[in-house]
Design a protein around this motif. Structure first.
Motif, PDB file in Angstrom:
ATOM      1  N   ASP A 180     -35.345 -40.106 -58.456  1.00  0.00           N
ATOM      2  CA  ASP A 180     -36.829 -40.885 -58.601  1.00  0.00           C
ATOM      3  C   ASP A 180     -37.888 -39.990 -58.062  1.00  0.00           C
ATOM      4  OD1 ASP A 180     -38.365 -43.174 -58.535  1.00  0.00           O
ATOM      5  OD2 ASP A 180     -38.167 -43.634 -56.537  1.00  0.00           O
ATOM      6  N   LYS A 181     -38.681 -39.674 -59.133  1.00  0.00           N
ATOM      7  CA  LYS A 181     -39.599 -38.830 -58.842  1.00  0.00           C
ATOM      8  C   LYS A 181     -40.780 -38.980 -60.048  1.00  0.00           C
ATOM      9  CE  LYS A 181     -42.441 -35.250 -57.524  1.00  0.00           C
ATOM     10  NZ  LYS A 181     -43.368 -35.721 -56.596  1.00  0.00           N
ATOM     11  N   PRO A 182     -41.660 -40.306 -59.749  1.00  0.00           N
ATOM     12  CA  PRO A 182     -42.496 -40.673 -60.919  1.00  0.00           C
ATOM     13  C   PRO A 182     -43.606 -39.830 -61.499  1.00  0.00           C
ATOM     14  CG  PRO A 182     -42.602 -42.070 -58.958  1.00  0.00           C
ATOM     15  CD  PRO A 182     -41.709 -40.814 -58.610  1.00  0.00           C
ATOM     16  N   GLY A 183     -44.287 -39.098 -60.560  1.00  0.00           N
ATOM     17  CA  GLY A 183     -45.275 -38.325 -61.066  1.00  0.00           C
ATOM     18  C   GLY A 183     -44.973 -36.720 -61.020  1.00  0.00           C
ATOM     19  N   HIS A 184     -45.917 -36.143 -61.525  1.00  0.00           N
ATOM     20  CA  HIS A 184     -45.653 -34.576 -61.360  1.00  0.00           C
ATOM     21  C   HIS A 184     -45.882 -34.207 -59.991  1.00  0.00           C
ATOM     22  CE1 HIS A 184     -50.179 -34.126 -61.367  1.00  0.00           C
ATOM     23  NE2 HIS A 184     -50.095 -35.458 -62.182  1.00  0.00           N
ATOM     24  N   GLY A 185     -45.426 -32.875 -59.913  1.00  0.00           N
ATOM     25  CA  GLY A 185     -45.582 -32.158 -58.499  1.00  0.00           C
ATOM     26  C   GLY A 185     -44.321 -32.047 -57.914  1.00  0.00           C
ATOM     27  N   THR A 186     -44.283 -31.808 -56.439  1.00  0.00           N
ATOM     28  CA  THR A 186     -43.245 -31.424 -55.687  1.00  0.00           C
ATOM     29  C   THR A 186     -43.159 -31.821 -54.426  1.00  0.00           C
ATOM     30  OG1 THR A 186     -43.475 -29.215 -56.588  1.00  0.00           O
ATOM     31  CG2 THR A 186     -42.248 -29.416 -54.525  1.00  0.00           C
ATOM     32  N   ASP A 187     -42.091 -32.420 -53.910  1.00  0.00           N
ATOM     33  CA  ASP A 187     -41.575 -32.935 -52.663  1.00  0.00           C
ATOM     34  C   ASP A 187     -41.007 -32.039 -51.907  1.00  0.00           C
ATOM     35  OD1 ASP A 187     -42.924 -35.439 -53.295  1.00  0.00           O
ATOM     36  OD2 ASP A 187     -40.915 -36.358 -53.891  1.00  0.00           O
ATOM     37  N   VAL A 188     -41.323 -31.545 -50.716  1.00  0.00           N
ATOM     38  CA  VAL A 188     -40.419 -30.746 -49.761  1.00  0.00           C
ATOM     39  C   VAL A 188     -39.843 -31.490 -48.596  1.00  0.00           C
ATOM     40  CG1 VAL A 188     -40.328 -28.719 -48.427  1.00  0.00           C
ATOM     41  CG2 VAL A 188     -41.756 -28.729 -50.535  1.00  0.00           C
ATOM     42  N   ILE A 189     -38.787 -31.885 -48.706  1.00  0.00           N
ATOM     43  CA  ILE A 189     -38.230 -32.928 -47.436  1.00  0.00           C
ATOM     44  C   ILE A 189     -37.305 -31.706 -46.414  1.00  0.00           C
ATOM     45  CG2 ILE A 189     -36.843 -34.765 -46.906  1.00  0.00           C
ATOM     46  CD1 ILE A 189     -37.111 -35.144 -50.029  1.00  0.00           C
ATOM     47  N   LEU A 190     -37.770 -31.962 -45.168  1.00  0.00           N
ATOM     48  CA  LEU A 190     -37.355 -31.110 -44.129  1.00  0.00           C
ATOM     49  C   LEU A 190     -36.169 -31.984 -43.331  1.00  0.00           C
ATOM     50  CD1 LEU A 190     -40.101 -29.026 -42.732  1.00  0.00           C
ATOM     51  CD2 LEU A 190     -38.722 -28.500 -44.705  1.00  0.00           C
ATOM     52  N   THR A 191     -35.195 -31.956 -43.150  1.00  0.00           N
ATOM     53  CA  THR A 191     -34.406 -32.404 -41.933  1.00  0.00           C
ATOM     54  C   THR A 191     -34.337 -31.756 -40.684  1.00  0.00           C
ATOM     55  OG1 THR A 191     -33.017 -33.461 -43.855  1.00  0.00           O
ATOM     56  CG2 THR A 191     -32.149 -33.581 -41.477  1.00  0.00           C
ATOM     57  N   VAL A 192     -35.016 -32.212 -39.827  1.00  0.00           N
ATOM     58  CA  VAL A 192     -35.285 -31.553 -38.667  1.00  0.00           C
ATOM     59  C   VAL A 192     -34.071 -31.228 -37.711  1.00  0.00           C
ATOM     60  CG1 VAL A 192     -36.626 -31.481 -36.391  1.00  0.00           C
ATOM     61  CG2 VAL A 192     -37.785 -32.179 -38.579  1.00  0.00           C
ATOM     62  N   LYS A 193     -34.208 -29.867 -37.265  1.00  0.00           N
ATOM     63  CA  LYS A 193     -32.843 -29.528 -36.351  1.00  0.00           C
ATOM     64  C   LYS A 193     -32.736 -30.528 -35.274  1.00  0.00           C
ATOM     65  CE  LYS A 193     -33.587 -24.582 -36.881  1.00  0.00           C
ATOM     66  NZ  LYS A 193     -33.697 -23.443 -36.078  1.00  0.00           N
ATOM     67  N   ASP A 194     -31.541 -30.589 -34.685  1.00  0.00           N
ATOM     68  CA  ASP A 194     -31.088 -31.119 -33.764  1.00  0.00           C
ATOM     69  C   ASP A 194     -31.874 -30.667 -32.372  1.00  0.00           C
ATOM     70  OD1 ASP A 194     -29.534 -32.881 -35.228  1.00  0.00           O
ATOM     71  OD2 ASP A 194     -27.850 -31.548 -35.035  1.00  0.00           O
ATOM     72  N   ASP A 195     -32.175 -31.593 -31.568  1.00  0.00           N
ATOM     73  CA  ASP A 195     -32.755 -31.101 -30.247  1.00  0.00           C
ATOM     74  C   ASP A 195     -31.788 -30.360 -29.253  1.00  0.00           C
ATOM     75  OD1 ASP A 195     -34.990 -32.458 -30.874  1.00  0.00           O
ATOM     76  OD2 ASP A 195     -34.927 -34.118 -29.658  1.00  0.00           O
TER      77      ASP A 195
END
Ligand code: ADP
Length: 636
Positions: free
Chosen positions: A164-179
Motif C-alpha cells: 500500500d503505497k499510494p503516492g510516489h516517494g519513499t518510506d524508510v521504516i526502522l524497527t528500533v533495537k531492543d533496550d
C-alpha cells in the motif's frame, strides 16, 4: 537473500555494534536523503513539462508507532526502482569506499572516525534499528518495490509488490533495537525526541517536515458548571510542520529586522542579552557560503575557563553538520557565536577530517577577516558599543597578541584600547599618537591593578606634568601584550617606570650627575643597607613629587614580577630595581645630614622607610610590614 558487498558489510558490523556516541544523527541522515529525493523530483519538474507538482508532492514526514517500536521517515520525492534499490542500498555509494576497502582492520573505537570520513548516510539507521524496511515508488510509475534488511545477513528486494503505497516517494521504516542495560533505544520512539532531533539537526531543510503532534486544549465550560468547577483539558493531535525551513542566514539582510536576528541569537545560542553586533556574509563565486555571526553583549561566565568551547555551527545546505566547529574561529575570536552554511561542504565532515578540508580553511580565513573589519568599523563609528565589546572581550584579543609572538601585532594591535590619563577616556594606540601635540618619542604606559591608584602614582603624575600622556593598564596580560607589540607606528611602547626613559632636560641631567658625584658615599651606603633588594641607588634626573621612586632596567617590570610571583621560588624572576632619589626633596637633606654625622642607625632607618614607601606607591607589597610599622613608630 542478497549479501552486502564486503566493504558495506564491515561498515554495517560497525554500525550495529558501534559505540559511536552520536547515534541520533541517523534521523538527520534519513531526512537529508529524503530532502535530496524531493530535490531531484523538483529539479526534474523544471526541465520536464510532463512533471506537474503540487505542494503536497514536495514533503517529508516523520512518524512513529510506540507499540510497534517503529520510526518512519517518508518523502514524496523521486522514489526508486528495484534496480536503483539494489544499486544504491546494496553497497556504500561513496567516494570514500575505495579508501575504505584499503583499511582491512579497524577497532570499534575507529567507528567515529570511519563514520565521519565516509559518511554513512542511510546505513546509520542500523545504529538504532534492528530492522530497516524501505518501501518506494518512483515518480510516474505504479511499481512499488521493497528493500528489507536486518543488517547482518544481507538484504532482500521485492519488486512489483502490491504494498500500500499510494503516492510516489519513499518510506524508510526502522524497527528500533531492543533496550539494553546501557542503551534505551526506545527513547527514540517518542514525539518529544523526534521533534527535538528534527529541530536540532534539520530545522533548515528546504522542504516541510510534517509530524503529527499531540497538544492539549481546554474543554468548553459546561453551562451547568457550579462554582468550584475546574477547567477540563483534552489531548488532541494535529499535523504540524516542525522545521522552520528558510534559515535566517539565507534571507536577505534587508528582509530581516534587528529584533529577528537578536531573537535567533538568543534562542539558538542560549543567551538572554542581545548581541552587540550582528554580522552577515553572503559569498558567491569560487567559494560560496553564508555566515551569520554575533558578538555577544556579555561575556559568558566560563569564557576563560577550560570548559569553554569556541566554534561556529556548520551547515551544508541547511543541514547541520557540526554544532561547534572550533576550526572556524581563531582563539582570540573564540567569543564569536554564529553559523556558517555552505553548499560546497559535504555532510560528512567529521572533526577528524576538518583540518584537511581546504574549503573550510578558506572559509575560516574569510570569516576571520570579516570579524576583524567589523570590529574596526565598530571602533570607528560606534564607540559606545565598542567599549562594551572591549570590556567583555578585550582580554581575548590581548591574549591573542601575546600568544602569537608578534605575528598578530598588525591586525589585533589596531583593536587595543587603554585608558588615557590626559584624555580621561579609552583610546587606541593610534589615537594616543595622534593626540600628542608634538610627535611623541615613545608611547608610555603604567601597569598596576587599579586605575585610580595608577593615575595617582607619582611617576605617572610626573609624566603628565611634563606634557606626556600615559596609558593605564590594569589587566595582568596587558604588559605582556604590550611588550609583544613592542612598537607602534615606529614608537616604542615603554613602561613609565623604566630607568632608560629620557624625559629630563640636559640641565636636569647635569644636576643629577653632579648630585650623584657629590653624594657618592651616601648612595653607596644606602645601596649596602638595601643589599640585593636593589641593583643601584641614584639621584633621579627626572624626580617625582615623592622623595624616592623605584624604576627598573631590562624587560621585566615590577608589575610583571608581581604577576609572576605565583610560580615556584626557584623559577621566580626579579625585576632589576633601581631606587631613585629626589635630591630636591627635604628628606634628601635629612639623609645627607645623617650620613655626615655618622649616624648609621638613623641612615639605616631612613633608607628602609624610603624603600618600603617606594614599594607601596608602586602598588607593591612590602616584605616586612611589621618592621615597617615599628620603624614609623620610632620616628614618631
Ligand atoms: P548518500 O545520501 O550520501 O549518497 P546514502 O547511503 O544515504 O548515501 O544513500 C545512498 C543512495 O540511496 C543515495 O545516493 C540515493 O540515491 C539513494 N537514496 C537514499 N535514500 C533515498 C530516498 N529517500 N529516496 C530516493 N533515493 C534515496
Amino acid at each position: 537473500m542478497r549479501k552486502f558487498k564486503t566493504e558495506s558489510k564491515k561498515l554495517l558490523d560497525l554500525m550495529i555494534n558501534s559505540i559511536y556516541t552520536n547515534r541520533e544523527i541517523f534521523l538527520r541522515e534519513l531526512v537529508s536523503n529524503a530532502s535530496d529525493a524531493v530535490d531531484k523530483l523538483y529539479f526534474r519538474s523544471l526541465t520536464d513539462k510532463s512533471v506537474q507538482l503540487g505542494k503536497e508532492d514536495l514533503e517529508i514526514r516523520v512518524a512513529y508507532d510506540k507499540e510497534a517500536g517503529t520510526i518512519t521517515v517518508s518523502d514524496s520525492g523521486i522514489g526508486m526502482t528495484a534496480e536503483e534499490l539494489e544499486k544504491n542500498l546494496g553497497v556504500i555509494a561513496h567516494s570514500g569506499s575505495q579508501e575504505f576497502k584499503a583499511e582491512n582492520d579497524f577497532s570499534e573505537t575507529d567507528a567515529a572516525d570511519i563514520i565521519g570520513q565516509f559518511g554513512v548516510g542511510f546505513y546509520s539507521s542500523f545504529m538504532v534499528a534492528k530492522k530497516v524496511k524501505v518501501i518506494t515508488r518512483p515518480y510516474g510509475s505504479d511499481e512499488v518495490s521493497i528493500w528489507e534488511s536486518n543488517g547482518i545477513d544481507g538484504y532482500t528486494i521485492t519488486a512489483g509488490t502490491d504494498a500500500d503505497k499510494p503516492g510516489h516517494g519513499t518510506d524508510v521504516i526502522l524497527t528500533v533495537k531492543d533496550d539494553t542495560d546501557d542503551d534505551k533505544f526506545s527513547d527514540f520512539v517518542s514525539e518529544w525526541k523526534l521533534h527535538n532531533l528534527i529541530k536540532q539537526y534539520s530545522n533548515y531543510v528546504r522542504y516541510p517536515i510534517h509530524m503529527t503532534v499531540t497538544k492539549t486544549r481546554e474543554l468548553p465550560k459546561p453551562e451547568d458548571a457550579d462554582e468550584d468547577y475546574r477547567p477540563q483539558y483534552e489531548e488532541y493531535t494535529e499535523d504540524e510542520i516542525v522545521n522552520s525551513m528558510i534559515p535566517i542566514w539565507k534571507r536577505r539582510k534587508s528582509d530581516v529586522t534587528d529584533e529577528e536576528y537578536a531573537e535567533f541569537y538568543k534562542s539558538d545560542f542560549h543567551d538572554f542579552t542581545d548581541p552587540v553586533r550582528t554580522i552577515t556574509v553572503h559569498a558567491e563565486g569560487a567559494l560560496s557560503y553564508d555566515a551569520l555571526l554575533f558578538i555577544p553583549g556579555r561575556a559568558p561566565m566560563d569564557l576563560y575557563s577550560r570548559a569553554f568551547e569556541k566554534g561556529l555551527a556548520l551547515y551544508s545546505s541547511g543541514v547541520l553538520i557540526m554544532d561547534k566547529c572550533a576550526d572556524m574561529l581563531p582563539d582570540y575570536f573564540g567569543f564569536v557565536r554564529g553559523v556558517v552554511d555552505s553548499s560546497d561542504l559535504s555532510l560528512n565532515i567529521s572533526r577528524e577530517t576538518l583540518q584537511r578540508n581546504s574549503q573550510l580553511r578558506a572559509i575560516a580565513k574569510k570569516v576571520e577577516k570579516k570579524i576583524l573589519s567589523e570590529l574596526k568599523k565598530m571602533r570607528d563609528n560606534d564607540r559606545e558599543d565598542y567599549e562594551l565589546f572591549w570590556d567583555n572581550f578585550g582580554r581575548s584579543i590581548k591574549f591573542g597578541i601575546y600568544a602569537a609572538y608578534g605575528m598578530k601585532n598588525e591586525d589585533l594591535g589596531q583593536l587595543l584600547m587603554y585608558y588615557s590619563v590626559r584624555q580621561q577616556k579609552y583610546v587606541t594606540l593610534d589615537e594616543y599618537v595622534e593626540s600628542m601635540p608634538e610627535d611623541p618619542v615613545d608611547i608610555y604606559y603604567a601597569a598596576g591593578d587599579d586605575l585610580e591608584r595608577l593615575r595617582n602614582q607619582p611617576i605617572v603624575r610626573t609624566f603628565t606634568r611634563k606634557g606626556f600622556d600615559v596609558l593605564l593598564c590594569t589587566e595582568d596580560v596587558d604588559e605582556f601584550c604590550l611588550q609583544t607589540v613592542h612598537e607602534w607606528k615606529d614608537k616604542k611602547l615603554k613602561n613609565v617606570s623604566t630607568a632608560d626613559i629620557d624625559l629630563a632636560s640636559d640641565d636636569e641631567k647635569k644636576i643629577a650627575e653632579e648630585a650623584n658625584e657629590a653624594n657618592k658615599e651616601l648612595l653607596d651606603a644606602m645601596k649596602e643597607i638595601l643589599g640585593d633588594n636593589v641593583a643601584a641607588v641614584q639621584v633621579s634626573p627626572n624626580p617625582t613629587e615623592s622623595p624616592a621612586t623605584l624604576v627598573t632596567a631590562g624587560p621585566m617590570s615590577l608589575e610583571m614580577e608581581r604577576i609572576l610571583a605565583n610560580v615556584p621560588e626557584e623559577q621566580r624572576m626579579r625585576a632589576f630595581r633601581i631606587l631613585q632619589l629626589n635630591a630636591q626633596h627635604p628628606v634628601f637633606k635629612k639623609l645627607v645630614a645623617a650620613q655626615a654625622d655618622g649616624k648609621k642607625s638613623k641612615l639605616h632607618l631612613y633608607t628602609d622607610l624610603l624603600y618600603n614607601q617606594a614599594l607601596l606607591t608602586c602598588g607593591l607589597p612590602i616584605e616586612d610590614p611589621i618592621t615597617f610599622a615599628e620603624e614609623i613608630c620610632k620616628l614618631m
